[in-house]
Motif scaffolding. Structure first.
Motif, mmCIF file in Angstrom:
data_model
loop_
_atom_site.group_PDB
_atom_site.id
_atom_site.type_symbol
_atom_site.label_atom_id
_atom_site.label_comp_id
_atom_site.label_asym_id
_atom_site.label_seq_id
_atom_site.Cartn_x
_atom_site.Cartn_y
_atom_site.Cartn_z
ATOM 1 N N GLY A 20 0.778 -1.226 0.000
ATOM 2 C CA GLY A 20 0.000 0.000 0.000
ATOM 3 C C GLY A 20 0.810 1.276 0.000
ATOM 4 N N VAL A 21 0.127 2.333 0.414
ATOM 5 C CA VAL A 21 0.712 3.661 0.515
ATOM 6 C C VAL A 21 0.591 4.094 1.972
ATOM 7 N N PHE A 22 1.697 4.536 2.553
ATOM 8 C CA PHE A 22 1.749 4.845 3.978
ATOM 9 C C PHE A 22 2.136 6.303 4.188
ATOM 10 N N SER A 23 1.652 6.879 5.282
ATOM 11 C CA SER A 23 2.005 8.252 5.635
ATOM 12 C C SER A 23 1.911 8.428 7.140
ATOM 13 N N GLU A 24 2.463 9.515 7.618
ATOM 14 C CA GLU A 24 2.419 9.916 9.021
ATOM 15 C C GLU A 24 2.892 8.827 9.995
ATOM 16 N N PRO A 25 4.062 8.219 9.736
ATOM 17 C CA PRO A 25 4.570 7.204 10.658
ATOM 18 C C PRO A 25 5.020 7.822 11.980
ATOM 19 N N GLN A 26 4.728 7.141 13.026
ATOM 20 C CA GLN A 26 5.046 7.623 14.375
ATOM 21 C C GLN A 26 5.425 6.426 15.229
ATOM 22 N N LEU A 27 6.585 6.481 15.855
ATOM 23 C CA LEU A 27 7.034 5.427 16.760
ATOM 24 C C LEU A 27 7.474 6.111 18.043
ATOM 25 N N GLU A 28 6.776 5.832 19.125
ATOM 26 C CA GLU A 28 7.126 6.486 20.389
ATOM 27 C C GLU A 28 6.857 5.556 21.562
ATOM 28 N N LEU A 29 7.396 5.949 22.698
ATOM 29 C CA LEU A 29 7.155 5.197 23.923
ATOM 30 C C LEU A 29 5.663 5.137 24.204
ATOM 31 N N ALA A 30 5.188 3.996 24.673
ATOM 32 C CA ALA A 30 3.768 3.839 24.977
ATOM 33 C C ALA A 30 3.331 4.817 26.065
ATOM 34 N N GLY A 31 4.230 5.154 26.972
ATOM 35 C CA GLY A 31 3.895 6.061 28.070
ATOM 36 C C GLY A 31 3.633 7.490 27.641
ATOM 37 N N THR A 32 4.092 7.889 26.453
ATOM 38 C CA THR A 32 3.844 9.251 25.969
ATOM 39 C C THR A 32 2.811 9.280 24.843
ATOM 40 N N PHE A 33 2.438 8.113 24.342
ATOM 41 C CA PHE A 33 1.491 8.040 23.238
ATOM 42 C C PHE A 33 0.099 8.452 23.687
ATOM 43 N N ASN A 34 -0.540 9.288 22.891
ATOM 44 C CA ASN A 34 -1.907 9.716 23.150
ATOM 45 C C ASN A 34 -2.632 9.670 21.815
ATOM 46 N N GLU A 35 -3.547 8.741 21.689
ATOM 47 C CA GLU A 35 -4.231 8.521 20.417
ATOM 48 C C GLU A 35 -4.992 9.751 19.921
ATOM 49 N N SER A 36 -5.397 10.615 20.838
ATOM 50 C CA SER A 36 -6.160 11.796 20.437
ATOM 51 C C SER A 36 -5.279 12.908 19.865
ATOM 52 N N LEU A 37 -3.972 12.799 20.059
ATOM 53 C CA LEU A 37 -3.068 13.828 19.529
ATOM 54 C C LEU A 37 -2.693 13.506 18.092
ATOM 55 N N PRO A 38 -2.484 14.533 17.283
ATOM 56 C CA PRO A 38 -2.166 14.297 15.869
ATOM 57 C C PRO A 38 -0.735 13.802 15.674
ATOM 58 N N PHE A 39 -0.481 13.373 14.457
ATOM 59 C CA PHE A 39 0.854 12.985 14.027
ATOM 60 C C PHE A 39 1.836 14.120 14.292
ATOM 61 N N PHE A 40 3.068 13.788 14.593
ATOM 62 C CA PHE A 40 4.095 14.805 14.771
ATOM 63 C C PHE A 40 5.447 14.278 14.320
ATOM 64 N N TYR A 41 6.323 15.192 14.051
ATOM 65 C CA TYR A 41 7.732 14.865 13.846
ATOM 66 C C TYR A 41 8.517 15.939 14.577
ATOM 67 N N HIS A 42 9.812 15.780 14.689
ATOM 68 C CA HIS A 42 10.602 16.670 15.554
ATOM 69 C C HIS A 42 10.444 18.142 15.200
ATOM 70 N N GLY A 43 10.196 18.462 13.944
ATOM 71 C CA GLY A 43 10.055 19.850 13.540
ATOM 72 C C GLY A 43 8.782 20.526 14.033
ATOM 73 N N THR A 44 7.823 19.728 14.506
ATOM 74 C CA THR A 44 6.571 20.307 15.001
ATOM 75 C C THR A 44 6.542 20.408 16.516
ATOM 76 N N MET A 45 7.579 19.923 17.168
ATOM 77 C CA MET A 45 7.595 19.893 18.628
ATOM 78 C C MET A 45 8.496 21.011 19.159
ATOM 79 N N PRO A 46 8.125 21.583 20.292
ATOM 80 C CA PRO A 46 8.990 22.606 20.875
ATOM 81 C C PRO A 46 10.288 22.000 21.393
ATOM 82 N N ASP A 47 11.321 22.793 21.431
ATOM 83 C CA ASP A 47 12.599 22.352 21.976
ATOM 84 C C ASP A 47 12.414 22.153 23.481
ATOM 85 N N PRO A 48 12.653 20.936 24.001
ATOM 86 C CA PRO A 48 12.415 20.694 25.425
ATOM 87 C C PRO A 48 13.262 21.586 26.336
#
Length: 146
Positions: free
Chosen positions: A115-143
């Motif tokens: 198929g055709v895939f988009s918006e891949p996301q791999l993160e710790l289960a403890g920070t995953f929130n299904e209601s939040l949209p896809f993200f990549y490092h460029g969309t996140m604030p600098d911690p």
């Protein structure tokens, strides 16, 4: 209020042909990356895989992506197959797994087929929130700015 830092471990979450585009064995997958944020493997001969790094043995993770096509499937691999081929539900593939590794993390990968895939996301289960949209490092604030 506590600060939750999310990290997308997927190496090329925008499927940029100029970004990470090789499988763990060095095969160039950029021809499957159309430049519009999708990874089209529908015409690929074989099962392309994107290498992943940074997972910690024993930790729980979630992989999520959008999937379209006749029979899109994703599986997670380490030294062995960690998850079976999983198809989409309502156009989204979500895989929860505990990472295990027998010492050879160079073959850790996400395998795609059909198929055709988009918006891949791999993160710790403890920070995953299904209601939040896809993200990549460029969309996140600098911690460091928090």
């Amino acid at each position: 209020m506590s600060l939750v830092i999310r990290k997308n471990l997927f190496p090329n979450p925008l499927f940029d042909p100029d970004g990470a585009n090789k499988d763990p064995w060095g095969t160039d997958l950029s021809r499957c990356m159309t430049g519009d944020g999708t990874f089209d493997v529908s015409g690929y001969d074989g099962v392309p895989a994107m290498g992943i790094v940074g997972m910690v043995p024993g930790e729980s993770y979630v992989f999520r992506c959008r999937a379209e096509g006749d029979a899109p499937r994703v599986s997670i691999w380490s030294d062995v197959q960690v998850t079976s081929n999983t198809g989409p539900e309502n156009g989204v593939i979500t895989i929860r797994f505990r990472y295990r590794n027998n010492g050879n993390s160079s073959t850790d990968r996400v395998s795609f087929s059909g198929g055709v895939f988009s918006e891949p996301q791999l993160e710790l289960a403890g920070t995953f929130n299904e209601s939040l949209p896809f993200f990549y490092h460029g969309t996140m604030p600098d911690p460091r700015s928090a």
